[in-house]
Design a protein around this motif. Structure first.
Motif, PDB file in Angstrom:
ATOM      1  N   PRO A   1       6.986  32.691   0.407  1.00 58.73           N
ATOM      2  CA  PRO A   1       7.462  31.908  -0.755  1.00 58.73           C
ATOM      3  C   PRO A   1       8.605  32.590  -1.501  1.00 58.73           C
ATOM      4  CG  PRO A   1       5.070  31.919  -0.687  1.00 58.73           C
ATOM      5  CD  PRO A   1       5.524  32.898   0.359  1.00 58.73           C
ATOM      6  N   GLY A   2       8.551  33.903  -1.576  1.00 55.50           N
ATOM      7  CA  GLY A   2       9.619  34.624  -2.261  1.00 55.50           C
ATOM      8  C   GLY A   2      10.940  34.498  -1.530  1.00 55.50           C
TER       9      GLY A   2
ATOM     10  N   GLY B   1      12.178  31.021  -1.876  1.00 57.60           N
ATOM     11  CA  GLY B   1      12.665  30.794  -3.239  1.00 57.60           C
ATOM     12  C   GLY B   1      14.047  31.386  -3.456  1.00 57.60           C
TER      13      GLY B   1
ATOM     14  N   GLN C   1       1.161  27.632  -0.868  1.00 56.34           N
ATOM     15  CA  GLN C   1       2.222  28.355  -1.582  1.00 56.34           C
ATOM     16  C   GLN C   1       3.536  28.299  -0.804  1.00 56.34           C
ATOM     17  OE1 GLN C   1       1.461  29.277  -4.452  1.00 56.34           O
ATOM     18  NE2 GLN C   1      -0.525  30.288  -4.581  1.00 56.34           N
TER      19      GLN C   1
ATOM     20  N   ARG D   1       4.824  24.614  -1.010  1.00 61.52           N
ATOM     21  CA  ARG D   1       5.395  24.302  -2.331  1.00 61.52           C
ATOM     22  C   ARG D   1       6.769  24.952  -2.506  1.00 61.52           C
ATOM     23  NH1 ARG D   1       1.630  23.363  -7.200  1.00 61.52           N
ATOM     24  NH2 ARG D   1       3.353  24.346  -8.259  1.00 61.52           N
ATOM     25  N   ALA D   2       6.858  26.210  -2.097  1.00 63.76           N
ATOM     26  CA  ALA D   2       8.140  26.913  -2.219  1.00 63.76           C
ATOM     27  C   ALA D   2       9.208  26.214  -1.378  1.00 63.76           C
ATOM     28  CB  ALA D   2       7.986  28.375  -1.794  1.00 63.76           C
TER      29      ALA D   2
ATOM     30  N   HIS E   1      10.350  23.013  -3.178  1.00 65.18           N
ATOM     31  CA  HIS E   1      11.162  23.321  -4.361  1.00 65.18           C
ATOM     32  C   HIS E   1      12.550  23.828  -3.964  1.00 65.18           C
ATOM     33  CE1 HIS E   1      11.804  24.083  -8.585  1.00 65.18           C
ATOM     34  NE2 HIS E   1      12.259  25.286  -8.297  1.00 65.18           N
TER      35      HIS E   1
ATOM     36  N   MET F   1       3.000  15.910  -5.700  1.00 61.12           N
ATOM     37  CA  MET F   1       3.751  16.225  -6.920  1.00 61.12           C
ATOM     38  C   MET F   1       4.880  17.226  -6.637  1.00 61.12           C
ATOM     39  SD  MET F   1       4.034  15.230  -9.913  1.00 61.12           S
ATOM     40  CE  MET F   1       5.715  15.678 -10.220  1.00 61.12           C
TER      41      MET F   1
ATOM     42  N   ALA G   1       7.659  15.243  -4.942  1.00 65.86           N
ATOM     43  CA  ALA G   1       8.338  14.324  -5.867  1.00 65.86           C
ATOM     44  C   ALA G   1       9.254  15.102  -6.812  1.00 65.86           C
ATOM     45  CB  ALA G   1       7.302  13.529  -6.659  1.00 65.86           C
ATOM     46  N   ASP G   2       8.750  16.202  -7.315  1.00 65.79           N
ATOM     47  CA  ASP G   2       9.539  17.046  -8.225  1.00 65.79           C
ATOM     48  C   ASP G   2      10.801  17.557  -7.525  1.00 65.79           C
ATOM     49  OD1 ASP G   2       9.706  18.579 -10.799  1.00 65.79           O
ATOM     50  OD2 ASP G   2       9.581  20.290  -9.449  1.00 65.79           O
TER      51      ASP G   2
END
Lengths: 401, 264
Positions: free
Chosen positions: B149-150, B153, B177, B180-181, B184, B211, B214-215
């Motif tokens: 994730p890092g 990101g 995790q 999600r990363a 994003h 979510m 969508a974000d």
């Protein structure tokens, strides 16, 4: 309020075995708002400041407090006892991971009083989950965080309030003469605040039982546990997280969020960001000045000037009404009122971010020991590569914003 | 800072030599060695002030490419020389400010290890050089799920379009995790290609990712709109205004459509 929240409250009410033990206040029989019409709230980070915030919201008749999160078991246990004691039930839930609160669709709003390095993550997560949020000051830890927080609030139409109660409460002797025209055309204001943050290199000690140290560190670089590193004490002398660069901007942001908030309110530049920070080093003293696009100056530690010293033309100018809290109460009431009306709160996140932006511009100028030009649109420094690297930090996995 | 003061501070630190009254004209290697010496024994609990001469050298060498190069080399060599975790941490913080392409190899070597991965990204993530991006990109498939994730990101913050394919493959990762990363970061990259990957994944998104996706799509749409890709932004907003979305997402999509409509 969502159907899910009503369902939750109905289920919660049904779970109470002895209804006559529930205080009338919890059932809305004493003139308070009935539970189904209250703003359902939770708290994230409920140690020192969070405990106070929790008490303020818990004491409101139009709030139903249902959950809390903290990385310290002791703080969670205290919160549980306090909330359940208030309502005379066992409905409050506590969590180590704040994201469990964020995904509960029965919760309307949260308050956040984590250490500063968590604020942006919590605020953005609240917004993306459709929750309004009251966040303690200083709202940001880096310059980049500010725009992301404002964007998240506006994207989802959330009420996001910053947390300085002092901006309106403590500085009226400075604010009123500026707004009622007595000071004439305002030229500048000075704020005296400090110290600057330091690096923390304290040697590790055993992590206390019930303390999720890794989660306390969160997005910050790993470091060994030391009680001074994470103490929530209000000291800024190296014995609390407020002193250290990875978690705070030191006194510059901690008290600075109050003082600069009051100063920018007084000289009415809350809607603006400075476009230049001028570093001075004269006669062995370092000080700095932010210059706004409208020419107003915000000094930091200017020699010979007291805190919140205003320089104006002192010719009687036009008067304008001083803005106040919605609902006529305090900053907590302002937030709750805005949650109901969907208006922007007194410390709307944009104003709060503009205040912390001032703090960060000063911090970076002092760190690099030179003047800087800030492009308010691009959110970057002009022709200064070193400074631009300090606009943000890489967060420790898994935290990404 | 007045140049005389820079000179005084730097000389006191023993790290920088001043020539002909200029603020910084020459970094003396012997003085630099002396400034870097405390790093060899620096560890948790050591006096942080012993490293102040290095801090001062960073500011004093601003605008002097040769001096900066020497300072950077000194820091990189120290990093390769076997330091305590605390000293590594310090050096990476400094390379965050003065690191260039010359620091990338040493920092990249720290990316796979759990103890040093983040602090290496702390430096690499802020070095404005394509080689720094490439190091993060190359490390992504090699690091553990805990570290992914890092890496994802940091690539997202840098808007690395060359990572889109690799990151997209992680949208369906079983580690939430990581997934999600990935979502994003695709939002942050915010290009047509990133939008396409997010839109494709949105059709098969598992419940826990609805979510975050969508974000990410909303963030992506805002970036597209800012970059003048109005029709693509509108397509995203139209895909998020339906009743299958939470109320606040629908509100965000409608606001986005209004914003797009106001753009010429």
């Amino acid at each position: 309020m969502s159907h899910g929240r009503r369902t939750f409250l109905k289920a919660a009410a049904a779970s109470v075995a002895l209804p006559y033990l529930v205080p009338a206040s919890a059932l809305g029989k004493d003139g308070n708002t009935a539970p189904s019409n209250r703003i359902v709230m939770a708290g994230i980070g409920i140690g020192n400041m969070g405990r106070g915030d929790q008490g303020a919201f818990l004491g409101r008749g139009d709030v139903q407090y249902v959950a809390a999160s903290d990385v310290k078991k002791g703080a969670r246990d205290d919160a549980l006892t306090r909330v359940n004691g208030k309502y005379g039930n066992t409905d409050c839930k506590v969590y180590n991971d704040f994201r469990e609160i964020m995904v509960r669709d029965d919760i309307d709003a949260v308050h956040c009083a984590t250490p500063d390095h968590w604020h942006a993550i919590v605020v953005i997560e609240a917004c993306r989950n459709g929750k309004d949020i009251y966040c303690q000051k200083p709202e940001t830890k880096t310059l980049r965080e500010g725009k992301l927080m404002i964007d998240a609030a506006r994207r989802y139409g959330r009420v996001v309030s910053g947390g300085s109660q002092r901006v309106l409460g403590d500085y009226r002797k400075t604010v009123d003469p500026c707004w009622n025209g007595s000071k004439g055309i305002i030229k500048s204001i000075n704020v005296n605040v400090g110290p600057l943050p330091k690096d923390c290199n304290k040697k590790g000690e055993p992590v206390p039982d019930g303390f999720d140290w890794d989660r306390w560190l969160g997005p910050a670089p790993w470091a060994p546990y030391h009680p001074h590193r994470c103490s929530g004490s209000y000291n800024i002398n190296g014995t609390s997280w407020r002193s250290f660069r990875d978690y705070s901007g030191g006194g510059m942001t901690d008290w600075g969020a109050h003082h600069f908030g009051g100063a920018t309110f007084a000289i009415d530049v809350r809607e603006l960001e400075p476009e230049e920070v001028i570093f001075h080093h004269e006669n062995g003293k370092k000080f700095a000045t932010c210059r706004y696009p409208n020419g107003k100056l915000l000094h930091h530690n200017h020699p010979g000037m007291g805190n919140l010293h205003v320089v104006g033309t002192n010719e009687k100018g036009p008067s304008k009404p001083v803005p106040g809290y919605a609902g006529g109460g305090n900053i907590y009431g302002d937030f709750i009122d805005c949650v109901k009306t969907r208006k922007r709160p007194f410390r709307d996140i944009e104003y709060a971010v503009h205040t912390t932006t001032v703090c960060h511009l000063f911090l970076i100028a002092y760190e690099l020991e030179r003047s800087l030009t800030w492009d308010t649109v691009k959110q970057q420094f002009v022709n200064d590569d070193d400074a631009n690297r300090l606009v943000d930090v890489a967060r420790r996995e898994p935290w990404v914003i | 800072m007045a140049s005389k003061e820079i000179a005084r501070t730097a000389l006191a630190a023993g790290a920088v030599a001043i020539v002909a009254g200029k603020a910084v004209a020459k970094l003396d290697s012997a003085a630099l060695d002396k400034a870097l010496e405390p790093l060899k024994t620096y560890d948790w609990g050591a006096d942080r002030e012993t490293l102040n001469p290095i801090d001062q050298a960073i500011n004093a060498t601003h605008g002097d490419a040769a001096a900066r190069k020497m300072l950077e080399k000194g820091l990189v060599d120290a990093l390769a020389g076997g330091l305590s975790r605390s000293a590594q941490d310090y050096v990476c913080r400094k390379l965050r400010v003065v690191g260039t392409t010359r620091s990338v190899k040493a920092l990249a070597a720290l990316l796979p290890a759990e103890k040093t991965s983040h602090i290496a990204r702390y430096a690499l993530g802020r070095i404005p050089d394509e080689k720094a991006t490439a190091a993060l990109r190359d490390a992504l498939p090699k690091v553990s799920n805990k570290l992914k994730p890092g890496m994802i990101g940091s690539l997202g913050v840098r808007r690395d379009t060359k990572s889109i394919k690799a990151i997209s493959k992680l949208l369906g990762d079983s580690d939430i995790q990581v997934a999600r990363a990935a979502a994003h970061s695709l939002g942050l990259i915010g290009t047509s290609a990133a939008a396409k990957e997010l839109s494709a994944f949105a059709k098969k998104t598992p419940a826990g990712m609805k979510m975050p996706v969508a974000d990410a799509r909303l963030i992506c749409a805002e970036q597209l709109l800012a970059d003048g890709e109005k029709s693509e932004a509108i397509a995203i907003y139209n895909g998020l205004k339906g009743d299958d979305q939470p109320k606040h997402v629908k509100v965000a999509a409608m606001k986005g459509l209004l914003t797009a409509a106001s753009k010429t």
